[in-house]
Design a protein around this motif. Structure first.
Motif, short mmCIF file in Angstrom:
data_model
loop_
_atom_site.label_atom_id
_atom_site.label_comp_id
_atom_site.label_asym_id
_atom_site.label_seq_id
_atom_site.Cartn_x
_atom_site.Cartn_y
_atom_site.Cartn_z
N ALA A 84 0.84 -1.20 0.00
CA ALA A 84 0.00 0.00 0.00
C ALA A 84 0.87 1.25 0.00
CB ALA A 84 -0.91 0.00 1.23
N ASN A 85 0.28 2.34 -0.44
CA ASN A 85 0.92 3.65 -0.31
C ASN A 85 0.86 4.08 1.14
OD1 ASN A 85 -0.70 3.72 -3.20
ND2 ASN A 85 1.35 4.60 -3.33
N LEU A 86 1.80 4.93 1.52
CA LEU A 86 1.95 5.30 2.93
C LEU A 86 1.50 6.73 3.18
CD1 LEU A 86 3.04 4.78 5.82
CD2 LEU A 86 5.28 5.54 4.99
N LEU A 87 0.62 6.89 4.16
CA LEU A 87 0.20 8.22 4.63
C LEU A 87 0.71 8.43 6.05
CD1 LEU A 87 -1.53 10.85 4.39
CD2 LEU A 87 -3.36 9.57 5.53
N LEU A 88 1.62 9.38 6.22
CA LEU A 88 1.99 9.82 7.56
C LEU A 88 0.91 10.79 8.01
CD1 LEU A 88 5.82 10.54 7.13
CD2 LEU A 88 4.69 8.39 7.75
N HIS A 89 0.20 10.46 9.08
CA HIS A 89 -0.98 11.23 9.48
C HIS A 89 -0.90 11.57 10.97
CE1 HIS A 89 -5.59 11.77 8.96
NE2 HIS A 89 -4.94 12.81 8.50
N PRO A 90 0.07 12.38 11.36
CA PRO A 90 0.29 12.67 12.79
C PRO A 90 -0.74 13.64 13.36
CG PRO A 90 1.79 13.96 11.47
CD PRO A 90 1.07 13.05 10.51
N VAL A 91 -0.95 13.51 14.67
CA VAL A 91 -1.87 14.40 15.39
C VAL A 91 -1.17 15.72 15.70
CG1 VAL A 91 -3.07 14.74 17.58
CG2 VAL A 91 -3.23 12.55 16.40
N VAL A 92 -1.83 16.84 15.34
CA VAL A 92 -1.29 18.17 15.65
C VAL A 92 -2.33 19.02 16.38
CG1 VAL A 92 0.35 18.18 13.74
CG2 VAL A 92 -1.97 19.03 13.35
N GLY A 93 -3.32 18.35 16.98
CA GLY A 93 -4.28 19.07 17.81
C GLY A 93 -3.76 19.09 19.24
N MET A 94 -4.45 18.41 20.14
CA MET A 94 -3.97 18.30 21.52
C MET A 94 -3.39 16.92 21.75
SD MET A 94 -6.91 20.15 23.83
CE MET A 94 -6.13 19.63 25.36
N THR A 95 -2.22 16.87 22.37
CA THR A 95 -1.63 15.60 22.74
C THR A 95 -1.38 15.60 24.25
OG1 THR A 95 0.61 16.40 22.21
CG2 THR A 95 -0.61 15.29 20.45
N LYS A 96 -0.45 14.80 24.71
CA LYS A 96 -0.17 14.71 26.14
C LYS A 96 0.62 15.93 26.59
CE LYS A 96 2.18 11.77 29.52
NZ LYS A 96 3.02 10.56 29.69
N ILE A 101 9.52 8.65 -2.47
CA ILE A 101 8.85 9.90 -2.78
C ILE A 101 7.53 9.70 -3.53
CG2 ILE A 101 10.13 10.26 -4.94
CD1 ILE A 101 10.12 13.27 -4.24
N GLN A 102 7.46 8.69 -4.39
CA GLN A 102 6.26 8.49 -5.20
C GLN A 102 5.12 7.78 -4.47
OE1 GLN A 102 5.77 9.77 -8.14
NE2 GLN A 102 7.84 10.60 -8.35
N THR A 103 5.45 7.13 -3.37
CA THR A 103 4.43 6.30 -2.71
C THR A 103 4.16 6.72 -1.26
OG1 THR A 103 6.12 4.69 -2.09
CG2 THR A 103 4.93 4.30 -4.16
N SER A 104 4.62 7.90 -0.86
CA SER A 104 4.43 8.36 0.51
C SER A 104 4.00 9.81 0.52
CB SER A 104 5.74 8.23 1.32
OG SER A 104 6.27 6.93 1.22
N MET A 105 3.22 10.22 1.52
CA MET A 105 2.84 11.61 1.68
C MET A 105 2.56 11.91 3.14
SD MET A 105 -1.11 12.01 0.29
CE MET A 105 -1.20 13.71 0.89
N LEU A 106 2.47 13.19 3.45
CA LEU A 106 2.25 13.68 4.81
C LEU A 106 1.03 14.56 4.86
CD1 LEU A 106 3.22 14.32 7.77
CD2 LEU A 106 4.66 16.11 6.77
N SER A 107 0.16 14.31 5.85
CA SER A 107 -1.01 15.16 6.08
C SER A 107 -1.22 15.26 7.58
CB SER A 107 -2.25 14.57 5.41
OG SER A 107 -3.39 15.39 5.64
N LEU A 108 -1.72 16.40 8.05
CA LEU A 108 -1.85 16.64 9.48
C LEU A 108 -3.28 16.44 9.95
CD1 LEU A 108 0.33 19.89 9.72
CD2 LEU A 108 1.06 17.49 9.67
N LEU A 109 -3.42 15.92 11.17
CA LEU A 109 -4.74 15.63 11.74
C LEU A 109 -4.98 16.52 12.96
CD1 LEU A 109 -7.29 13.81 11.75
CD2 LEU A 109 -6.05 12.30 13.32
#
Length: 572
Positions: free
Chosen positions: A217-229, A251-259
């Motif tokens: 599968a393609n990879l989505l880095l989807h880290p939390v940028v709201g409230m954490t610990k 580079i062709q199979t990965s992307m970054l998006s913020l949650l």
């Protein structure tokens, strides 16, 4: 309300209706307004954009209660975490069922209109036990629930008016609809999401590569940028680290998006919630590692959740999740092999190295080295840039104790000693002085005393964040408020709580304000130590009895404590 059906994660609801929004915006001028706090704003954003599909607003009581007992909404849909709007009792008394209210940011921007269907008083003990599995306030979710969440919950539908504005990393902020469209544009049909609230390091990169290859599968880095610990690395630094990590991935199979999610740190339940949210964002697979969404250890030093409890819960519900779970074991660095391998594949004779998130944060606070086997040079540089050595960090010394205990004398003496040494700006925040300049409108009710201490804490956090030293002296009688102040300050630097433990009888003998005399005579109420409790600090950095030590002796002991903590005394 719009509904989008695509191959990516099934149907998606969003609560922005252009016609209704226009009417709502005009109507909002006449409505009662509620100002959303950070967590509430995160929840509203994900409700409106469809990240919390199928929810169409804040939960009604029937949904809330079934979520607690069965992790399902009233209609049977799987959903593990309560999403409710908490308000104070004063506001709740003014709002009637069937009324519409305007939901606004702290800057006054209208975000949504809520149709209040009902309100109720929750049983927070029951909620703690159900959602977090504990009532231990060492759990950040439990402490937040009991100390910061309002006593009344509102439930009802939302109408989206304006999307919350983000000025940071705008190119990385995809809504569920936008992310699904981006997947389609790229021709991606299988997407595995990776969740993290920490900076990405070598082990994370290795884990995500293995997971993507395993499920093709393609990879989505989807880290939390709201409230954490509380105490986590700030999201600006983390995002820059994610961007560095992304360059280490195909580079062709990965992307970054913020949650923009406000985490609850509820372990297995939260992992289930994260999977549902990633399904809504169009992902087909979701990586679940060890200790997913765990806050660490309880007040007795035991882990709140088992290391793989999240795996078990997600696999139990995998048939109705709508997203495939990719469970992963912990990866550890084996010195002899010079590579990361699953901990289950390590020979007992091999040398294993690992650094936990807690240990990383300790090293950053103390200015200790981060080894090359653990992270990449560019990520290490990023972390060190925003976390200078401890002797260069700002910090706060917070004196607490009864009126007349000697807090102000010690605080003034410490300020003089620190200014004599030089190197960093020093600011004194004395409780009485702050009341004159920042809190002159406040009385002495519990709520007002709490607010005054919170204001002191906020100013101290800003001083600490900018590399200065804040010296605070306040009665601060309530443990929950002192814990709140510690949390907001430790995000930026050191926090040293000094309990001035002078006995009440001696404080009364020093009673220059005549507070105790008036309280004993029944002329005033709410005096700490007489008819209002002082909650003694459980684990302060230092305890001083100002009746036994002279100010000079006490300050010398405190300076030695600050030196031992690495906050002062370094010669470069």
């Amino acid at each position: 309300m719009n509904q989008l059906i695509t191959p990516y994660g099934g149907s998606l609801k969003d609560l922005y209706d252009q016609d209704a929004s226009g009417r709502a915006e005009a109507e909002a001028l006449t409505l009662r307004s509620w100002t959303l706090n950070h967590r509430q704003l995160c929840d509203v954003e994900l409700l409106l954009c469809g990240g919390f599909s199928p929810l169409e607003g804040f939960m009604l009581q029937k949904d809330y209660l079934r979520v607690l007992t069965e992790m399902r909404l009233a209609d049977g849909t799987l959903w593990p975490i309560p999403v409710t709007l908490d308000v104070n009792e004063i506001f709740a008394e003014k709002v009637h069922e069937g009324e519409r209210i305007a939901l606004r940011t702290t800057e006054g921007m209208l975000v949504a209109v809520m149709e209040v269907a009902e309100h109720w008083r929750p049983d927070k003990i029951r909620e703690s036990e159900a959602v977090f599995g504990t009532i231990d306030r060492a759990h950040p979710g439990v402490s937040y629930l009991h100390e910061r969440v309002g006593n009344i919950y509102l439930g009802g539908r939302l109408i989206g008016v304006f999307e919350p504005i983000h000025f940071d990393f705008k190119a990385l902020r995809f809504t569920p609809r936008q992310l699904r469209e981006e997947f389609a544009r790229r021709g991606w049909s299988r997407i595995v999401a990776f969740q993290t609230r920490n900076p990405m390091h070598r082990a994370h990169v290795e884990l995500t590569l293995r997971a993507a290859q395993q499920v093709e599968a393609n990879l989505l880095l989807h880290p939390v940028v709201g409230m954490t610990k509380p105490g986590d690395v700030d999201h600006y630094t983390r995002v820059r680290c994610y961007q560095h990590a992304l360059r280490r991935l195909p580079i062709q199979t990965s992307m970054l998006s913020l949650l923009p999610l406000a985490m609850r740190m509820s372990g297995p339940r939260e992992a289930l919630w994260h999977a549902i949210i990633r399904r809504n964002y169009g992902c087909t697979h979701f990586i679940v590692g060890r200790d997913h969404a765990s806050p660490g250890k309880d007040s007795k030093g035991c882990e709140f959740y088992g290391p793989y409890d999240a795996h078990s819960l997600l696999l139990k519900y995998r048939d109705e999740l709508g997203i495939e779970i990719v469970p992963f074991q912990t990866l550890v660095y084996v010195e002899e092999r010079a590579e990361y391998v699953p901990d289950t594949e390590v020979d007992e004779k091999e040398t294993v190295k690992s650094i936990s998130g807690t240990e990383l944060r300790r090293r950053l606070r103390c200015g200790l080295d981060i080894p090359e086997w653990f992270t990449y040079p560019e990520i290490k540089d990023e972390l060190c840039r925003t976390h200078p050595p401890r002797y260069k960090q700002g910090f706060t010394v917070f004196f607490t104790g009864l009126s007349g205990a000697g807090k102000s004398v010690l605080a003034n003496a410490l300020v003089v000693k620190l200014m004599e040494t030089g190197g960093r700006p020093v600011t004194l925040l004395d409780g009485d002085v702050v009341r004159i300049h920042l809190s002159s409108e406040l009385g002495y009710s519990k709520e007002h005393r709490d607010l005054n201490v919170r204001r002191i804490g906020f100013v101290a956090s800003e001083i600490t964040k900018n590399g200065g030293i804040a010296v605070c002296a306040s009665i601060a009688p309530y443990a929950a408020t002192r814990r709140y102040v510690r949390e907001i300050i430790e995000t930026y630097g050191g926090f040293v709580e000094v309990y001035v433990s002078t006995a009440l009888s001696i404080c009364e003998a020093r009673d220059r304000k005549e507070l105790y005399v008036k309280a004993r005579a029944g002329l005033i109420n709410g005096v700490t130590g007489i008819d209002d409790p002082y909650e003694i600090p459980v684990d302060p950095e230092m305890i001083v009895d100002a009746a036994e030590l002279s100010p000079e002796q006490a300050i010398q002991q405190l300076l030695l404590k600050l030196e031992s903590m690495g906050l002062v005394g370094h010669i470069s």
